[in-house]
Write an enzyme that holds these catalytic residues in place. Structure first.
Site, short mmCIF file in Angstrom:
data_model
loop_
_atom_site.label_atom_id
_atom_site.label_comp_id
_atom_site.label_asym_id
_atom_site.label_seq_id
_atom_site.Cartn_x
_atom_site.Cartn_y
_atom_site.Cartn_z
N LYS A 1 -20.77 -42.63 -27.69
CA LYS A 1 -22.06 -42.56 -28.67
C LYS A 1 -21.71 -43.46 -30.09
CE LYS A 1 -21.75 -38.12 -29.27
NZ LYS A 1 -20.63 -37.59 -28.63
N ARG B 1 -8.08 -43.55 -26.12
CA ARG B 1 -8.62 -43.97 -27.61
C ARG B 1 -7.52 -43.53 -28.71
NH1 ARG B 1 -14.38 -41.56 -29.46
NH2 ARG B 1 -13.15 -39.68 -30.13
N ARG C 1 -12.75 -29.38 -26.56
CA ARG C 1 -13.88 -29.93 -26.86
C ARG C 1 -15.07 -29.95 -25.75
NH1 ARG C 1 -11.25 -35.11 -29.15
NH2 ARG C 1 -13.31 -36.08 -29.82
P1 AMP Z 1 -16.81 -36.09 -33.47
O1 AMP Z 1 -16.25 -37.47 -33.92
O2 AMP Z 1 -18.27 -36.18 -33.35
O3 AMP Z 1 -16.13 -35.85 -31.94
O4 AMP Z 1 -16.52 -34.73 -34.26
C1 AMP Z 1 -15.15 -34.73 -34.40
C2 AMP Z 1 -15.00 -33.06 -34.76
O5 AMP Z 1 -15.76 -32.90 -36.00
C3 AMP Z 1 -15.73 -32.11 -33.78
O6 AMP Z 1 -14.71 -31.75 -32.87
C4 AMP Z 1 -16.29 -31.06 -34.74
O7 AMP Z 1 -14.91 -30.06 -35.28
C5 AMP Z 1 -16.62 -31.59 -36.00
N1 AMP Z 1 -18.26 -31.92 -35.98
C6 AMP Z 1 -18.59 -33.22 -35.93
N2 AMP Z 1 -20.07 -33.03 -35.89
C7 AMP Z 1 -20.28 -31.69 -35.94
C8 AMP Z 1 -21.58 -30.92 -35.71
N3 AMP Z 1 -22.73 -31.59 -35.44
N4 AMP Z 1 -21.37 -29.61 -35.78
C9 AMP Z 1 -20.01 -28.84 -35.83
N5 AMP Z 1 -18.88 -29.69 -35.99
C10 AMP Z 1 -18.90 -30.99 -35.95
#
Ligand code: AMP
Length: 192
Positions: free
Chosen positions: A15, A129, A147
């Protein structure tokens, strides 16, 4: 008319990379809530410190915190041609908050595009990564699987939410980055 996209899919589905490229091509503002949380954490703000324990374990940061942060980012950028949301919304309350926010500006989500990648491929990609991202949540297989489970349980309903009126679509997320980008662009071109 403004274009507002949601780039959807499990962690590690590509993404971030694709959203960045789409943002450039269609002149959209890329908003990644994960990147925002990591920036807050790096700057050791209260918001970042609050998010840390959730992120470390692969859990979602509470909706109230996430929605407040997202609303602010949208509010301070009134003049863009549209947004591309990456990693948001991840829960139904986040969908409802986003719809309300956009509606208050006479706008709406144009389309949600999901990148389909299976769990074993995700684990492989994220472990790879981790070597360059330095993200502790990428390094540990248990956190990655956690996750993915959070994604399956709490986040997949977001796809269905926008599918009810035909705004959700899926594309294959495994393959050559340029090919996937071309498929994504073809989806976006239908909106322009
Ligand atoms: P990502 O980089 O999108 O994988 O996000 C890393 C971490 O940030 C996730 O595992 C969550 O702990 C937090 N996070 C990111 N976006 C959200 C969201 N929309 N709602 C809740 N937690 C989020």
């Amino acid at each position: 008319m403004k274009i507002n996209l949601i780039l959807f899919g499990p962690p590690g589905s590509g993404k971030g990379t694709q959203a960045q490229n789409l943002a450039e091509k269609y002149n959209l503002l890329h908003i990644s809530t994960g990147d925002m949380f990591r920036e807050e954490l790096k700057a050791e703000t209260p918001l970042g410190l609050e998010a840390k324990s959730y992120m470390d374990n692969g859990h979602l940061v509470p909706d109230s915190v996430t929605i407040g942060m997202l609303n602010h980012r949208v509010e301070v950028n009134p003049d863009v041609d549209g947004f591309i949301f990456d990693g948001f919304p991840r829960t139904i309350p986040q969908c409802e908050a986003l719809d309300a926010l956009l509606a208050s500006k006479g706008q709406s989500i144009s389309k949600l595009i999901m990148l389909v990648v299976d769990e074993d491929e995700i684990v492989k990609r994220l472990q790879k990564r981790a070597m360059v991202s330095g993200r502790s949540d990428d390094a540990d297989e248990n956190v990655i699987r956690n996750r993915f489970q959070v994604y399956r349980d709490q986040t997949t309903p977001v796809y269905d939410y926008y599918a009810t009126d035909g705004r959700s679509t899926k594309i294959e997320g495994v393959g050559n980055i340029e090919d996937i980008f071309a498929t994504l662009s073809a989806e976006v071109d239908q909106l322009v």
